[in-house]
Design a protein around this motif. Structure first.
Motif, PDB file in Angstrom:
ATOM      1  N   THR A  68       0.860  -1.188   0.000  1.00 34.03           N
ATOM      2  CA  THR A  68       0.000   0.000   0.000  1.00 34.03           C
ATOM      3  C   THR A  68       0.899   1.242   0.000  1.00 34.03           C
ATOM      4  O   THR A  68       2.063   1.159   0.410  1.00 34.03           O
ATOM      5  CB  THR A  68      -0.926   0.023   1.230  1.00 34.03           C
ATOM      6  N   PRO A  69       0.454   2.428  -0.376  1.00 32.47           N
ATOM      7  CA  PRO A  69      -0.890   2.686  -0.890  1.00 32.47           C
ATOM      8  C   PRO A  69      -1.092   2.080  -2.281  1.00 32.47           C
ATOM      9  O   PRO A  69      -0.149   1.919  -3.048  1.00 32.47           O
ATOM     10  CB  PRO A  69      -0.930   4.214  -0.960  1.00 32.47           C
ATOM     11  N   VAL A  70      -2.327   1.753  -2.548  1.00 32.37           N
ATOM     12  CA  VAL A  70      -2.690   1.173  -3.844  1.00 32.37           C
ATOM     13  C   VAL A  70      -2.753   2.292  -4.882  1.00 32.37           C
ATOM     14  O   VAL A  70      -3.242   3.380  -4.593  1.00 32.37           O
ATOM     15  CB  VAL A  70      -4.066   0.477  -3.727  1.00 32.37           C
ATOM     16  N   MET A  71      -2.208   2.024  -6.059  1.00 35.47           N
ATOM     17  CA  MET A  71      -2.313   3.022  -7.134  1.00 35.47           C
ATOM     18  C   MET A  71      -3.751   3.067  -7.638  1.00 35.47           C
ATOM     19  O   MET A  71      -4.335   2.030  -7.954  1.00 35.47           O
ATOM     20  CB  MET A  71      -1.356   2.656  -8.273  1.00 35.47           C
ATOM     21  N   ARG A  72      -4.299   4.281  -7.685  1.00 38.38           N
ATOM     22  CA  ARG A  72      -5.674   4.445  -8.200  1.00 38.38           C
ATOM     23  C   ARG A  72      -5.617   5.404  -9.382  1.00 38.38           C
ATOM     24  O   ARG A  72      -5.132   6.529  -9.267  1.00 38.38           O
ATOM     25  CB  ARG A  72      -6.588   4.983  -7.110  1.00 38.38           C
ATOM     26  N   GLN A  73      -6.107   4.947 -10.505  1.00 40.09           N
ATOM     27  CA  GLN A  73      -5.951   5.747 -11.735  1.00 40.09           C
ATOM     28  C   GLN A  73      -6.677   7.085 -11.666  1.00 40.09           C
ATOM     29  O   GLN A  73      -6.254   8.048 -12.289  1.00 40.09           O
ATOM     30  CB  GLN A  73      -6.407   4.940 -12.943  1.00 40.09           C
ATOM     31  N   SER A  74      -7.754   7.145 -10.905  1.00 38.38           N
ATOM     32  CA  SER A  74      -8.493   8.417 -10.830  1.00 38.38           C
ATOM     33  C   SER A  74      -7.643   9.520 -10.209  1.00 38.38           C
ATOM     34  O   SER A  74      -7.965  10.693 -10.328  1.00 38.38           O
ATOM     35  CB  SER A  74      -9.790   8.234 -10.046  1.00 38.38           C
ATOM     36  N   GLU A  75      -6.548   9.144  -9.537  1.00 35.37           N
ATOM     37  CA  GLU A  75      -5.687  10.155  -8.907  1.00 35.37           C
ATOM     38  C   GLU A  75      -4.507  10.523  -9.798  1.00 35.37           C
ATOM     39  O   GLU A  75      -3.603  11.233  -9.382  1.00 35.37           O
ATOM     40  CB  GLU A  75      -5.158   9.605  -7.564  1.00 35.37           C
ATOM     41  N   ARG A  76      -4.481  10.036 -11.037  1.00 37.25           N
ATOM     42  CA  ARG A  76      -3.296  10.211 -11.878  1.00 37.25           C
ATOM     43  C   ARG A  76      -3.566  10.984 -13.171  1.00 37.25           C
ATOM     44  O   ARG A  76      -2.798  10.912 -14.128  1.00 37.25           O
ATOM     45  CB  ARG A  76      -2.703   8.823 -12.186  1.00 37.25           C
ATOM     46  N   THR A  77      -4.638  11.757 -13.151  1.00 38.57           N
ATOM     47  CA  THR A  77      -5.005  12.495 -14.368  1.00 38.57           C
ATOM     48  C   THR A  77      -3.882  13.406 -14.850  1.00 38.57           C
ATOM     49  O   THR A  77      -3.663  13.551 -16.053  1.00 38.57           O
ATOM     50  CB  THR A  77      -6.287  13.323 -14.090  1.00 38.57           C
ATOM     51  N   ASP A  78      -3.156  14.026 -13.917  1.00 36.91           N
ATOM     52  CA  ASP A  78      -2.058  14.939 -14.294  1.00 36.91           C
ATOM     53  C   ASP A  78      -0.981  14.210 -15.093  1.00 36.91           C
ATOM     54  O   ASP A  78      -0.385  14.746 -16.020  1.00 36.91           O
ATOM     55  CB  ASP A  78      -1.349  15.493 -13.048  1.00 36.91           C
ATOM     56  N   ILE A  79      -0.717  12.967 -14.674  1.00 31.89           N
ATOM     57  CA  ILE A  79       0.325  12.172 -15.344  1.00 31.89           C
ATOM     58  C   ILE A  79      -0.114  11.837 -16.765  1.00 31.89           C
ATOM     59  O   ILE A  79       0.660  11.925 -17.709  1.00 31.89           O
ATOM     60  CB  ILE A  79       0.586  10.871 -14.553  1.00 31.89           C
ATOM     61  N   TYR A  80      -1.382  11.455 -16.920  1.00 28.40           N
ATOM     62  CA  TYR A  80      -1.888  11.116 -18.256  1.00 28.40           C
ATOM     63  C   TYR A  80      -1.859  12.363 -19.139  1.00 28.40           C
ATOM     64  O   TYR A  80      -1.533  12.298 -20.326  1.00 28.40           O
ATOM     65  CB  TYR A  80      -3.312  10.547 -18.184  1.00 28.40           C
ATOM     66  N   TYR A  81      -2.210  13.497 -18.520  1.00 33.08           N
ATOM     67  CA  TYR A  81      -2.230  14.761 -19.270  1.00 33.08           C
ATOM     68  C   TYR A  81      -0.838  15.055 -19.850  1.00 33.08           C
ATOM     69  O   TYR A  81      -0.711  15.456 -21.006  1.00 33.08           O
ATOM     70  CB  TYR A  81      -2.695  15.897 -18.345  1.00 33.08           C
ATOM     71  N   LYS A  82       0.188  14.842 -19.041  1.00 31.26           N
ATOM     72  CA  LYS A  82       1.563  15.123 -19.514  1.00 31.26           C
ATOM     73  C   LYS A  82       1.909  14.285 -20.741  1.00 31.26           C
ATOM     74  O   LYS A  82       2.540  14.770 -21.684  1.00 31.26           O
ATOM     75  CB  LYS A  82       2.578  14.830 -18.397  1.00 31.26           C
ATOM     76  N   SER A  83       1.510  13.031 -20.714  1.00 37.47           N
ATOM     77  CA  SER A  83       1.806  12.173 -21.868  1.00 37.47           C
ATOM     78  C   SER A  83       1.011  12.602 -23.090  1.00 37.47           C
ATOM     79  O   SER A  83       1.537  12.604 -24.217  1.00 37.47           O
ATOM     80  CB  SER A  83       1.469  10.712 -21.562  1.00 37.47           C
ATOM     81  N   LEU A  84      -0.236  12.980 -22.870  1.00 29.37           N
ATOM     82  CA  LEU A  84      -1.052  13.452 -23.997  1.00 29.37           C
ATOM     83  C   LEU A  84      -0.421  14.703 -24.590  1.00 29.37           C
ATOM     84  O   LEU A  84      -0.307  14.857 -25.806  1.00 29.37           O
ATOM     85  CB  LEU A  84      -2.483  13.762 -23.525  1.00 29.37           C
ATOM     86  N   LEU A  85       0.017  15.581 -23.692  1.00 33.66           N
ATOM     87  CA  LEU A  85       0.621  16.838 -24.153  1.00 33.66           C
ATOM     88  C   LEU A  85       1.884  16.566 -24.976  1.00 33.66           C
ATOM     89  O   LEU A  85       2.114  17.192 -26.013  1.00 33.66           O
ATOM     90  CB  LEU A  85       0.934  17.713 -22.934  1.00 33.66           C
ATOM     91  N   SER A  86       2.688  15.608 -24.524  1.00 38.43           N
ATOM     92  CA  SER A  86       3.925  15.334 -25.268  1.00 38.43           C
ATOM     93  C   SER A  86       3.591  14.798 -26.664  1.00 38.43           C
ATOM     94  O   SER A  86       4.245  15.132 -27.652  1.00 38.43           O
ATOM     95  CB  SER A  86       4.836  14.377 -24.496  1.00 38.43           C
ATOM     96  N   MET A  87       2.535  14.021 -26.775  1.00 34.90           N
ATOM     97  CA  MET A  87       2.149  13.497 -28.101  1.00 34.90           C
ATOM     98  C   MET A  87       1.477  14.589 -28.937  1.00 34.90           C
ATOM     99  O   MET A  87       1.637  14.636 -30.148  1.00 34.90           O
ATOM    100  CB  MET A  87       1.237  12.278 -27.946  1.00 34.90           C
ATOM    101  N   TRP A  88       0.755  15.469 -28.277  1.00 39.03           N
ATOM    102  CA  TRP A  88       0.139  16.607 -28.968  1.00 39.03           C
ATOM    103  C   TRP A  88       1.221  17.495 -29.588  1.00 39.03           C
ATOM    104  O   TRP A  88       1.135  17.907 -30.732  1.00 39.03           O
ATOM    105  CB  TRP A  88      -0.699  17.397 -27.960  1.00 39.03           C
ATOM    106  N   LYS A  89       2.290  17.741 -28.792  1.00 34.71           N
ATOM    107  CA  LYS A  89       3.377  18.598 -29.276  1.00 34.71           C
ATOM    108  C   LYS A  89       4.107  17.968 -30.448  1.00 34.71           C
ATOM    109  O   LYS A  89       4.740  18.653 -31.239  1.00 34.71           O
ATOM    110  CB  LYS A  89       4.352  18.901 -28.135  1.00 34.71           C
ATOM    111  N   ARG A  90       4.046  16.646 -30.528  1.00 36.05           N
ATOM    112  CA  ARG A  90       4.678  15.974 -31.661  1.00 36.05           C
ATOM    113  C   ARG A  90       3.687  15.785 -32.815  1.00 36.05           C
ATOM    114  O   ARG A  90       3.982  15.074 -33.772  1.00 36.05           O
ATOM    115  CB  ARG A  90       5.244  14.624 -31.201  1.00 36.05           C
ATOM    116  N   ASN A  91       2.506  16.377 -32.664  1.00 38.29           N
ATOM    117  CA  ASN A  91       1.486  16.338 -33.725  1.00 38.29           C
ATOM    118  C   ASN A  91       0.965  14.928 -34.004  1.00 38.29           C
ATOM    119  O   ASN A  91       0.677  14.570 -35.139  1.00 38.29           O
ATOM    120  CB  ASN A  91       2.057  16.970 -35.006  1.00 38.29           C
TER     121      ASN A  91
END
Ligand code: GLU
Length: 294
Positions: A68-91
């Protein structure tokens, strides 16, 4: 070896989940490794706290334990956003406003009565919104809309593609639904034809199953992904995303699906096979092991 069990708290755990969780922990223990639990609750419209509590309770009863603590995806939106942003910047991303019905009518029209192709991400996207996405790298990542991966552009950037066709691969130590095992290879042509522009972020969700599973398996240093054969084809999507995000590809072990007496695979709504039902009926964790063949 590091394995995991990653349930979604959208219903009761059934025999199939018990098999997956026990197998993943057994494999880790037999190899002196670690086992993690992750709660995949990105779909907040379907996830419920009481299902999450029940998951912990059923797993403990089965004899499973986890750090524990258990990883819960609902608490990781910021992390997903960063990856989306990096792919967005690469078009590599475009905004998509199509409804499921829009996609269905676009793919059905030219092939009346013909076969409608689906991928592990649903209908293969016909490209409708691809052309209308005027892209400027200074634009912020669009919100309040679904985001799709511009697969052709992404795949073209891989060295394999430029040197002729391209082959992607992963190691399968279990079996796919057709007995696939060992080194599983697939080409970029296969990806473009049979997978296409998958959804990376659903409207109102900020991510998708494929994106978050790949990011979180890497974040938890999972070396062996143990899960049902129904996800074998989805692994191809995961391999592509790992490459795009610079993440390692773990080894995969896809296991048999636990089926009912009619050969149908168990679903969440299969309350009759819920672990809680077996518990209430006086079964022991060992009885469950025997039932699933462990
Ligand atoms: N949350 C997914 C499920 O419950 C897990 C998928 C996976 O193990 O990758 O089906």
């Amino acid at each position: 070896m590091i394995t995991r069990f990653a349930p979604s708290p959208t219903g009761p755990l059934h025999l199939g989940h018990a098999y997956s969780a026990m197998l993943a922990q057994d494999m880790a223990l037999e190899n002196g490794g670690d086992f993690f639990l992750r709660i995949e609750d990105i779909d907040q419209t379907r996830s419920r706290p009481n299902w999450e509590t029940q998951i912990y309770d059923d797993l403990k009863w089965l004899g499973i334990w986890w750090p524990t603590p258990v990883m819960r995806q609902s608490e990781r939106t910021d992390i997903y956003y960063k990856s989306l942003l990096s792919m967005w910047k690469r078009n590599y991303i475009f905004a998509c406003s199509c409804t499921r019905r829009d996609v269905l009518s676009a793919v059905a029209a030219p092939q009346e009565g013909g076969l409608i192709l689906t991928s592990p991400d649903g209908l293969i996207y016909p490209g409708t919104c691809r052309a209308c996405s005027a892209y400027d790298e200074t634009d912020p990542l669009p919100t309040n809309t679904a985001l799709r991966l511009y697969m052709e552009r992404a795949v073209e950037d891989f060295a394999e593609y430029r040197t002729g066709g391209g082959v992607f691969s992963f190691q399968e130590t279990g079996k796919g639904p057709n007995g696939e095992t060992g080194l599983i290879e697939f080409s970029s042509a296969d990806v473009l034809k049979n997978i296409g522009d998958i959804v990376l972020s659903r409207r109102d969700m900020g991510t998708s199953y494929h994106l978050s599973v790949v990011i979180d398996d890497a974040a938890q240093n999972i070396t062996h992904v143990v899960r049902g054969q129904d996800l074998f084809e989805a692994t191809k999507i995961h391999v592509i995303l790992q490459r795009l995000l610079g993440l390692p590809t773990p080894t995969y072990y896809h296991h048999k699906l636990i089926r009912d007496e009619n050969g149908k695979r168990l679903a969440k709504r299969d309350d009759a096979r819920a672990i809680s039902k077996y518990r209430a009926d006086g079964c022991s964790p060992d009885d469950i092991r025997k039932m699933v063949g462990l």
